[in-house]
Design an enzyme around this catalytic site. Structure first.
Site: not given
Length: 299
Positions: A149, A173, A245, A248, A271, A280
């Protein structure tokens, strides 16, 4: 409004209890501001303890009439759910007005992705003779080579580089740490940037450990990376709408198309849910047609 003390407490809760980044905290607070703006438009100052589901639904209808996109509405509803959950935890309210509120259903729009030739063109468009050239080449290689990210890239630190084992430690995150493999090309460019370019930058105090610095010796901002990608797209004549992004997304898609296990890709992307990673897994129609032709008994 009498909400400010509650919002201040909510901000502390997000930082201390949920360990969210400043960027994520700001996003939550902006969601609450939108609800406040709604009441300001009505010239009302409601008591937080009296807000009901019907009031929230009226707010959503108002947002919809103003043209707020469904994805933005979903984001705002998520932020408000977190806020009212906090108020319940603190016994400020007794009933959650968000309990019966549902977010609008979204159609998943897949972002543009780049093929390897387009990525190579982006890198080739960077002028390595300029002071920032080698840094920018390293940025593109790390974004694409590690699937980071943009915030993870700007926060990347020298102390989290492990070139001997070809891994980097990434802070994702919620301050969650993960180890991500880094390829030889990205490592080589990082080595050149760190040892031949960055050493000549006068580093601003407190930024000594950040890898990517601007010309003033401070860590790069997220907007700087967005601007870099945009300028490279213009320089190469790329017609696709791209952002950090996109690299990514391309990283994940290329891995999956190459046969990588979905769980491994999930781990590398950081994730928490495999469902997020599944976005994806789109594969171009020609590839699907080739698979059907090769393996289906009726083709």
């Amino acid at each position: 409004m009498l909400w400010q003390s509650y919002i201040k407490g909510f901000k502390a809760y997000l930082k201390l209890e949920r360990s969210l980044s400043d960027h994520s905290v700001d996003a939550y607070l902006n969601d609450i501001k939108k609800l406040i703006q709604y009441y300001q438009a009505l010239n009302q100052e409601p008591d937080l303890t009296e807000i009901k589901a019907a009031d929230i639904k009226s707010f959503i209808s108002w947002s919809n009439e103003l043209g707020m996109h469904a994805s933005t509405q979903t984001r705002v509803i998520s932020g408000l759910k977190a806020f009212f959950t906090y108020l319940l935890i603190e016994d400020i309210i007794q009933n959650d007005p968000m309990e019966l509120v549902e977010a609008p259903k979204l159609t998943r729009k897949l972002p543009d992705m780049l093929n390897i030739y387009e990525i190579n063109e982006l890198i080739a468009a960077i002028d390595a003779s300029k002071p920032e050239g080698m840094r920018n080449k390293a940025i593109i290689e790390v974004l694409y080579g590690c699937g980071l990210r943009v915030s993870e890239l700007t926060e990347l630190k020298i102390s989290n580089l492990f070139p001997q084992i070809e891994f980097i430690k990434v802070i994702g995150k919620g301050n969650k740490e993960r180890l991500v493999p880094i390829g030889g090309v990205a490592l080589k460019l990082l080595d050149i940037y760190l040892n031949e370019v960055r050493v000549h930058v006068k580093i601003k105090k407190g930024n000594e450990d950040f890898i990517f610095l601007n010309r003033f010796g401070a860590k790069l901002s997220r907007i700087s990376i967005f601007n870099l990608i945009k300028s490279l797209a213009i320089a190469t004549g790329l017609k696709k709408t791209i952002s950090p992004h996109t690299l990514r997304h391309s990283f994940a898609t290329h891995l999956i198309e190459g046969g990588a296990d979905l769980r491994a890709v999930q781990e590398m992307l950081g994730h928490s849910s495999i469902t997020t990673t599944e976005i994806y897994t789109h594969i171009d129609r020609d590839y699907l047609r080739e698979v059907i032709t090769q393996f289906h008994p009726r083709s």
